[in-house]
Structures are given as C-alpha cells and as structure tokens.
Scaffold this motif. Structure first.
Motif, short mmCIF file in Angstrom:
data_model
loop_
_atom_site.label_atom_id
_atom_site.label_comp_id
_atom_site.label_asym_id
_atom_site.label_seq_id
_atom_site.Cartn_x
_atom_site.Cartn_y
_atom_site.Cartn_z
N THR A 52 40.46 67.31 38.00
CA THR A 52 41.45 67.21 39.08
C THR A 52 42.44 66.07 38.81
OG1 THR A 52 39.81 68.03 40.68
CG2 THR A 52 41.74 66.90 41.57
N PHE A 53 41.87 64.91 38.39
CA PHE A 53 42.75 63.77 38.07
C PHE A 53 43.62 64.07 36.84
CE2 PHE A 53 43.41 59.49 36.18
CZ PHE A 53 44.16 58.95 37.22
N GLU A 54 43.04 64.78 35.87
CA GLU A 54 43.82 65.15 34.67
C GLU A 54 45.00 66.02 35.05
OE1 GLU A 54 43.36 67.76 30.55
OE2 GLU A 54 41.57 67.17 31.68
N SER A 55 44.77 66.97 35.97
CA SER A 55 45.88 67.85 36.39
C SER A 55 46.98 67.05 37.06
CB SER A 55 45.35 68.94 37.33
OG SER A 55 44.90 68.37 38.55
N LEU A 56 46.62 65.97 37.81
CA LEU A 56 47.64 65.12 38.43
C LEU A 56 48.45 64.38 37.35
CD1 LEU A 56 48.98 63.73 40.84
CD2 LEU A 56 47.08 62.08 40.85
N HIS A 112 48.03 73.73 36.22
CA HIS A 112 47.44 74.74 37.10
C HIS A 112 46.05 75.14 36.62
CE1 HIS A 112 47.17 78.31 39.68
NE2 HIS A 112 46.74 78.95 38.57
N TYR A 113 45.96 75.48 35.34
CA TYR A 113 44.69 76.01 34.84
C TYR A 113 43.64 74.90 34.66
CZ TYR A 113 46.89 80.51 34.44
OH TYR A 113 47.51 81.70 34.74
N VAL A 114 44.07 73.68 34.41
CA VAL A 114 43.12 72.57 34.42
C VAL A 114 42.59 72.37 35.84
CG1 VAL A 114 42.87 70.06 34.15
CG2 VAL A 114 43.99 71.40 32.38
N GLY A 115 43.48 72.47 36.83
CA GLY A 115 43.04 72.36 38.23
C GLY A 115 42.07 73.47 38.60
N MET A 116 42.30 74.68 38.09
CA MET A 116 41.37 75.79 38.34
C MET A 116 40.03 75.50 37.67
SD MET A 116 42.78 78.25 40.18
CE MET A 116 41.94 79.78 39.72
N ALA A 117 40.09 74.90 36.47
CA ALA A 117 38.85 74.60 35.75
C ALA A 117 38.02 73.55 36.48
CB ALA A 117 39.16 74.13 34.34
N ALA A 118 38.68 72.76 37.37
CA ALA A 118 37.94 71.75 38.12
C ALA A 118 36.91 72.35 39.07
CB ALA A 118 38.92 70.87 38.90
N LEU A 119 36.98 73.67 39.34
CA LEU A 119 35.99 74.33 40.20
C LEU A 119 34.62 74.41 39.52
CD1 LEU A 119 38.19 77.26 41.55
CD2 LEU A 119 37.28 75.36 42.90
N ARG A 120 34.60 74.39 38.17
CA ARG A 120 33.35 74.49 37.41
C ARG A 120 32.55 75.74 37.83
NH1 ARG A 120 34.88 71.05 33.61
NH2 ARG A 120 34.51 68.83 34.02
N MET A 121 33.23 76.90 37.80
CA MET A 121 32.58 78.14 38.22
C MET A 121 31.55 78.57 37.19
SD MET A 121 33.94 78.72 41.14
CE MET A 121 33.21 80.33 41.44
N ARG A 122 30.39 79.09 37.71
CA ARG A 122 29.33 79.62 36.87
C ARG A 122 28.95 81.00 37.38
NH1 ARG A 122 30.93 75.99 34.56
NH2 ARG A 122 29.88 74.17 33.70
N PRO A 123 29.21 82.09 36.64
CA PRO A 123 29.87 82.11 35.33
C PRO A 123 31.36 81.76 35.44
CG PRO A 123 29.56 84.33 36.12
CD PRO A 123 28.85 83.44 37.11
N ALA A 124 32.00 81.58 34.25
CA ALA A 124 33.39 81.12 34.22
C ALA A 124 34.31 82.16 34.84
CB ALA A 124 33.81 80.83 32.79
N ILE A 125 35.44 81.65 35.28
CA ILE A 125 36.46 82.54 35.86
C ILE A 125 36.94 83.51 34.79
CG2 ILE A 125 38.72 82.61 36.96
CD1 ILE A 125 38.23 79.78 37.97
N ASP A 126 37.07 84.75 35.19
CA ASP A 126 37.57 85.79 34.28
C ASP A 126 39.05 86.00 34.57
OD1 ASP A 126 37.83 87.82 32.48
OD2 ASP A 126 37.02 89.36 33.83
#
Length: 694
Positions: free
Chosen positions: A80-84, A123-137
């Motif tokens: 989240t901080f990286e996306s900022l 945007h996509y780094v912010g989406m990656a901050a969710l840490r979804m398991r399994p990963a977002i498709d």
C-alpha cells in the motif's frame, strides 16, 4: 468466482477525488512553469508532486473501498505504501515534464507512456496489497486495455496541462480540463478492477494476517484527501496574502522614493548616460541661455560640432567597451579645455557640441586647433589612442541667433571638414549650404583663385604591398579659401565642370604634378610615379592627347612615370570617344588606371575595351574587408581578374592595420589610404617619405 459489488456513493467520491487531484495537478503545473526562481520552482514541483500523487492514490483506494466482496478485506502495509510512493514519483515526473520550456511530440508520447505505466503500476501494486489466496486472476485483454487507458489518460493530462500553461485559462476552463483528466483516470481504475476475477473460496491474507483494515484505510484516505484539499485551498490563499504584503511593502517603498525617481528620470532624460554630458535637447537649452548672456554682455559666441573620424574602427578593433572608454575620455578632454562658462554636450553617437563666449570671432580658430590636437592625447587602458576628429565652427551672431541654426550650421561645417581631409576644422560659410546663390559666390572666388597659391596639390603616398616602399603618389587638388578655409575637392570639381573651368584647372593640375615629379626624380627618386585624375569633360577634349605629350616633353619626364586615373562613369559618358583618347594616351607610354573599379554598371565590358595598366579597387570594398566575408570574396575576385589581364591592382582607402593585412594577403600590388599616409604638401611629402619606406 466471488461476485463483487460497488458502493455508489464511494464511486462518486472517487470521481470527485480524481477531479480534485487533476485540478491540483493543473494548478501546480502552472505555478511551476510561472516561477522565475529555481528554488521556488523546485518547491512548487515537490509540493505539487505530493499533492497530485496523493490525490491519484486516494482516488484509487476510494475506488477500492467502494468495491465489496463477500469476505473480509484488508491491505498489506508495504505494498500500500509502495503504491503511494509510485503515485508521487509518477506525479513528480509528469510535473517536471510539463514545466520544460519546450516539449516535442516525441517526448510527449514517451512521457505519456512512462506516466501511464507508473499509474498502472500503482494500481496493480495496490491490488496486490490484498494478498488474495489464491491470487487474483486477471483478464489479459482488460489489463492491456486498462494500461492503454492509463497511457492515453496520461497523454491527455500532459497535453491539457501544456495547453493550459500556454493559454493561462480562466477558472471555468481549468475546471473543465480537470473533469476530463479525472474521468480519464477513473476510467483506467475501473477498467483495471473489471479485469480482476476472484476465484470461489478466495481469502484475503492481508485481513487475516494483520494488514491494514478497511476502517483504518478509509481514515487514512480521508485524511490524505482532506490534506490535498487543504493544499489546493490554502496555498493560493497563502500566496495571495504574501503577495498582498509584498505589494504593500513595495507601495510604501515606492511612495518614499518616488520623488528621487522623478529627479533621476528627469536627469536621465536630459543627460547622456555614458558620459554624463547634456544631451542634444539640454545642450540646445543651455546654448540659448549662453547666447542671452553673450547678447547682454556684448560678447561673441562660438558653437562647435565635433565628430570623431572613423570611430567605428576603434569599436571593430578593440570592442564596444573600448569605444565607450574612448568616448568618456574625449568628454573629459573637452571639459578640461573649456573655461567654466563653456558647455560640452553630446549630440549622439560620436558627435559632441561645444559652446563658449568669446571676446571676438578671432578666438574661435586657435581654440578649434587646440581641440583637434588635444584629442591625440586620448588614452584607453593606459595606452595612447590615435583619435582624430573633424570640427565645424559657427559663430554668434553671424551664423544664427539661437541654438538650433548655430548647431545645424556647425554640423554642416563639420561635414565639410571631413570632406577636406578630416583631422581638421572648418568655419561655416554660406556656400556650404549648397544654395545656387552661394554656389555663384563660391564660383566667383574660384575664378580668382586659379593661378594663385590658394590652389595647390597635395600628394598621398602609394606603397608597394610586398616591399613596403613608397612607389609614388596621387596628386589631389586642394583649395584653401582665404576666409572659409579648406573647400572639399568634390565641390571644386563640380563647380569647375558646371562652369567651364575644368579644362584649365585640369591642365594646370597635370602640369604641376609632372613638374613636381621631375623635381623628385632629380632628388633621386626616379622610380616614383605620379597619378593624376581625369574628369569626364577632360576625356572629351580633343586636345588632351597633345597636352599630355607636351607636358611630358616640357618636364622631360618618362611617360611611364605618369598614370592617368579615370572612373568608369567618366568613360561611359561618351564611351567610343573616351576609349579612342585613352588608347592614344596609352600609345605614348602613359599608364591608365581605372579608378573606383567595381562601382560602374559595365565594369567587365569596359575593362576589356580600355587600354588600362592597373585597376584601383573602390574604397567601399576595402573598408568592409574586416566585417564582410562577401567583400573579401569580391576583392579576391577583382585581384585575380586584374592579374589575369596583366594589370596591377591598387587597394585604396586603407584606414586600419587589419584592412592593410587583408589587402596584402589577397594579393594587391599597391596600397593607398590614411593608414599609410594622408595627403600632404610636396615639401612634407619629401620629408616624410623621402627615405623610401613606411
């Protein structure tokens, strides 16, 4: 797949945040571009990058908060901080790009690509901050479309920012532009969200593993959004208040110094900024005051106009700064020469005016002579400068009762002093005004001067370019009027040609020049030649050939020691007759020189027909050698042409060492001009050049 939904209010909020971020970006870009100081521009650039980046980031996470899944959500801190940071860095790059003085289409496209990729990264780094398991498709086509929208949105943002900077649009235009940019950014975000698919049974690891909760993220977004709004609202208010304080301080300072400024402006409008002397307007006023004093005291008054000779050569050789130093020193020399009740002013350029009361008119001549001599002591950077001047004198009340006519008459006299050879002075006379009645009076004086010592010949040396030895002289007619002083030779020739005196004067000049050359030959200078100018009327005389033959016999002078100079214009009056006469003269062995070559309309044609032994390059080409590459080419061509036709080439009008160097390098055979020697009487000529070289 997990089905997601959106909170309409938060979606609208995300759009508003995007528009607000865009407005901030446009405002900051304009401030960065308008700032004149590098420090201020850097400050605005950093502040703008933080505000704009925070706005884009806030819009993104407001959109993320608007998105709902049927599972608990949270966000890992570092992504989240990286996306900022990515949003701020991308904004910094965009603001820096639009603040450049110029931006080509290629750089604009490259900047849009990099900025679009940065926004997509955020945007996509912010989406990656969710840490979804399994990963977002992600749907590849939609991801590509979101990136394309980000690039296009970036291009639109940069383009609009540039246009707004150039046009400095009003508030409605800036709001409209911000809406377009905001909608483009929102479009990218929601296209990227549409590309994401969440498999059934997905778990948000960030929510389960101590990430940032939705409530904390919402508070952070609200805080940053409020901070961004504060930047937008507070900075302009702060700037306005600062400008108001500065303006108030300036007004108070301006009010305090207004009187001083008026005085300085008034002084500057009436004085020369370089020398501090009165300018033309103030000089006229003070001369009028001086004339009133002279009238009351029954005194005469002399008004003199002084013009430096060939001052431009000082500027060319030493630079404008050296020329300014010479102007200042000339002003000081003139101040020292005059009494306290005298006036020195600057008329403009290298022209000065001098005025002072006199007991009688006779006092003007010695003062003029002292001034001309004193200028030889002008110094620059500790070394003496060879400065000469031409000076014209007008007298009150003989030549005028007010400043305007007296200064005008003095300037006319200065022009005649220049024509008479420069480095001298001349007193104004009525005949100088070129009026028919004045010409008549001068013609009457000229008739009486023929055969008297008033008319004489001066001789200007001609130097061999390679050896530096004097090879002869050009005979020049001079008339020193007993009242008016030197009369320009051009005026003498014009009057003589118009009134039938030219043949008699021309014959006398030819005889006197050959007599003098015989005398110099007897003194041991048998290699010298003398050049005599022929006018067009003399060329038309049927007796010219016989006159030349007789004068050579009378003075026992070899024909080759005499050179007759003719101009192209003189030949073209009656070309056939003139060519025949010149061929007959050339058959005697007398040299024929084409004077002022290159100024006629048929130079090559006449050159082929005339029996010429030399050509003299017109001084206009020679004087421009140091400043004009074109004239160098012309002179080189004339030299090559003359040598190809077995003619010698003479460069006349050489007045600086640089011109002499050019003429020698270009292959001229002989040199003539003030830098080598001024026209002088026969006795002075022998004293100066009897030794042989220069």
């Amino acid at each position: 797949m997990l089905a997601g939904s959106y909170n309409p209010l938060l979606v609208v909020l995300s759009v508003l945040v995007a528009v607000l971020a865009s407005f901030t970006a446009l405002d900051m870009a304009a401030r960065v571009s308008a700032s004149r100081h590098r420090g201020a521009a850097t400050g605005w650039l950093l502040a703008g990058a933080v505000a704009m980046g925070t706005g884009i980031w806030s819009m993104h996470f407001v959109g993320m908060l608007a998105f709902r899944l049927p599972i608990p959500l949270g966000y890992a801190f570092w992504p989240t901080f990286e996306s900022l940071l990515v949003a701020i860095a991308t904004s910094l790059f965009a603001l820096w790009l639009v603040s450049r003085p110029t931006l080509s289409y290629t750089r604009l496209a490259l900047g849009a690509l990099l900025m679009g990729l940065g926004i997509a990264w955020m945007h996509y780094v912010g989406m990656a901050a969710l840490r979804m398991r399994p990963a977002i498709d992600y749907v590849p086509s939609r991801v590509a479309l979101s990136i394309l929208i980000a690039v296009l949105a970036s291009w639109a943002a940069l383009h609009i920012a540039l246009r707004m900077r150039a046009r400095q649009g009003a508030l409605p235009q800036r709001v409209a532009a911000a809406v377009v940019m905001g909608l483009a950014i929102v479009g990218m975000h929601y296209t990227g969200m549409a590309a994401a698919r969440f498999p059934s049974g997905s778990v948000c690891a960030a929510a389960a593993g101590g990430g940032i909760g939705v409530e904390w993220l919402a508070a952070c977004v609200v805080l940053l959004t409020v901070a961004m709004m504060a930047v937008v609202l507070v900075i302009p208010l702060f700037e306005q208040r600062t400008q108001a304080r500065v303006l108030q301080r300036r007004n108070s300072t301006l009010s305090a110094s207004l009187d001083d400024a008026r005085k300085e402006l008034f002084h500057a409008s009436r004085h020369d900024s370089l020398t501090g002397l009165p300018n033309r307007q103030l000089s006229h006023e003070r001369i009028d005051q001086l004339l009133q004093h002279c009238h009351a005291a029954r005194l005469a008054c002399a008004v003199m106009a002084l013009d430096l000779d060939e001052f431009r050569h000082i500027n060319s050789a030493f630079g404008a700064q050296a020329g300014d130093a010479v102007m200042v020193d000339v002003a000081e020399q003139l101040r020292r020469l005059l009494p306290d009740d005298g006036l020195v002013g600057r008329l403009g350029g290298d022209k000065y005016v001098i005025a002072l009361p006199l007991a009688d008119d006779a006092g003007a001549t010695p003062l003029a002579e002292r001034i001309v001599v004193a200028l030889g002591a002008v110094r620059m950077d500790g070394r003496d400068m060879r400065v000469t001047a031409s000076l014209g004198v007008a007298l009150y009340p003989a030549h005028g009762a007010t400043a305007a006519p007296l200064v005008a008459h003095a300037e006319i006299a200065t022009s005649h002093a220049k024509l008479a050879g420069r480095n001298t002075h001349a007193r104004f006379a009525e005949w100088m005004s070129a009026d028919a009645e004045q010409d008549r009076r001068l013609l009457q004086d000229l008739r009486q001067a023929v055969g008297t010592p008033q008319l004489g010949l001066h001789y200007q040396p001609r130097v061999h370019a390679e050896s530096g030895l004097v090879t002869g002289a050009e005979a020049l007619l001079r008339w020193r009027h007993p009242v008016h002083g030197p009369v320009p030779s051009g005026r003498i020739i014009r009057l003589a040609e118009q009134n039938g005196l030219m043949e008699g004067i021309g014959q006398w000049v030819l005889d006197e020049a050959c007599r003098q050359m015989r005398s110099w030959h007897d003194a041991g200078h048998s290699g010298w030649q003398v050049s005599v100018n022929l006018s067009g009327l003399q060329l038309g005389s049927p007796d010219l050939v016989e006159q030349v033959r007789q004068v050579l016999q009378r003075h026992e002078l070899e024909p080759s020691r005499l050179v007759l100079e003719v101009s192209e214009n003189a030949v073209t009056r009656d070309a056939e007759a003139a060519v025949a006469v010149l061929r007959a003269i050339a058959a005697l062995g007398v040299g024929i020189s084409i004077d002022d070559f290159g100024t006629g309309f048929s130079s090559l044609l006449q050159l082929r027909r005339l029996p010429a032994t030399e050509i003299k390059i017109d001084r206009a080409f020679v004087m421009a050698l140091e400043d004009s590459d074109e004239d160098v080419v012309v002179v080189a061509a004339i030299v090559a042409l003359g040598h190809a036709l077995n003619m010698e080439v003479v460069a006349k009008g050489i007045e600086t060492p640089g011109q002499r160097t050019y003429a020698e390098r270009l292959g001229c055979d002989h040199l003539q001009g003030y830098q080598l020697g001024r026209p002088v009487g026969p006795e002075s000529f022998m004293r100066l050049y009897g030794g042989g070289g220069l």
